[in-house]
Enzyme design. Structure first.
Site, mmCIF file in Angstrom:
data_model
loop_
_atom_site.group_PDB
_atom_site.id
_atom_site.type_symbol
_atom_site.label_atom_id
_atom_site.label_comp_id
_atom_site.label_asym_id
_atom_site.label_seq_id
_atom_site.Cartn_x
_atom_site.Cartn_y
_atom_site.Cartn_z
ATOM 1 N N HIS A 66 0.789 -1.424 0.089
ATOM 2 C CA HIS A 66 -0.060 -0.137 0.181
ATOM 3 C C HIS A 66 0.951 1.158 0.053
ATOM 4 O O HIS A 66 2.058 1.124 0.671
ATOM 5 C CB HIS A 66 -1.025 0.126 1.222
ATOM 6 C CG HIS A 66 -1.950 -0.952 1.234
ATOM 7 N ND1 HIS A 66 -3.061 -0.873 1.949
ATOM 8 C CD2 HIS A 66 -2.126 -2.032 0.607
ATOM 9 C CE1 HIS A 66 -3.950 -1.793 1.656
ATOM 10 N NE2 HIS A 66 -3.279 -2.719 0.812
ATOM 11 N N GLU A 68 0.687 3.941 1.648
ATOM 12 C CA GLU A 68 1.132 4.472 3.089
ATOM 13 C C GLU A 68 2.146 3.774 3.500
ATOM 14 O O GLU A 68 3.134 4.593 4.089
ATOM 15 C CB GLU A 68 -0.128 4.421 3.923
ATOM 16 C CG GLU A 68 -1.225 4.974 3.527
ATOM 17 C CD GLU A 68 -2.333 4.280 2.757
ATOM 18 O OE1 GLU A 68 -3.451 4.623 2.906
ATOM 19 O OE2 GLU A 68 -1.805 3.448 1.957
ATOM 20 N N CYS A 96 -6.786 2.279 4.972
ATOM 21 C CA CYS A 96 -7.465 0.800 5.429
ATOM 22 C C CYS A 96 -6.997 0.707 7.014
ATOM 23 O O CYS A 96 -6.126 1.235 7.382
ATOM 24 C CB CYS A 96 -7.071 -0.016 4.497
ATOM 25 S SG CYS A 96 -5.399 -0.816 4.592
ATOM 26 N N CYS A 99 -3.015 0.282 7.111
ATOM 27 C CA CYS A 99 -2.435 1.366 7.085
ATOM 28 C C CYS A 99 -2.565 2.325 8.402
ATOM 29 O O CYS A 99 -1.562 2.951 8.795
ATOM 30 C CB CYS A 99 -2.692 2.223 5.687
ATOM 31 S SG CYS A 99 -2.117 1.054 4.321
#
Length: 172
Positions: A66, A68, A96, A99
């Protein structure tokens, strides 16, 4: 603390948050060009960019890929420490649960995100992990910066993906 910005177009000079979010949007567009869900992130400390990330899950077959996570990992490598309490993370989509948990665990000082995520948002939409009183750290959150543009990038990507999927079914 959650601050929301109205999704209005400002005239004149964009704010610092908007300029940095546009950097994240450029990374999101790059991710889309690579076939990834278009999410981008930039991490700043004292006015200096110390980390960038974009989604890489599909191309690397990595569920942790991801934007992040990539920006946080790059920042901790660059700074030589894992506590990011004097840093700000700009990300195009509401983080999410994974993260948001990483943001809390990295002791991030501030989070700025663009579009809300009705399916997986863990900062405000489905959960409020960054400001959960039961956790040992809370993050200053600003929501909705460049939300319209962030949302359009995502919608274009998924519209294109649906068209391609439909075409591949027709061509079988």
């Amino acid at each position: 603390m959650l601050r929301r910005r109205r999704n209005t177009r400002m005239r004149g000079t964009p704010s610092l948050d908007e300029r940095r979010m546009r950097e994240a949007l450029a990374l999101a567009r790059r991710a889309a060009a690579e076939g990834e869900v278009p999410v981008g992130a930039v991490l700043y400390r004292h006015g200096q960019r110390v980390g960038v990330g974009r989604n890489t899950r599909e191309n690397r077959n990595d569920p942790l890929g991801h934007a992040e996570i990539g920006a946080i990992q790059q920042a901790t490598d660059a700074l030589g420490e894992w506590r990011l309490n004097d840093c700000t993370l700009y990300v195009t989509l509401e983080p999410c649960p994974m993260c948001a948990g990483a943001i809390v665990n990295a002791r991030l000082g501030r989070l700025v995100y663009g579009a809300a995520d009705p399916k997986a948002g863990a900062v405000h939409t489905l959960f409020e992990l960054c400001n959960d009183q039961r956790l040992n750290h809370r993050v200053d959150v600003t929501a909705g910066v460049c939300a319209g543009e962030s949302g359009r990038v995502l919608k274009r990507f998924f519209r294109k993906r649906r068209r391609e999927k439909k075409r591949s079914k027709v061509n079988r």
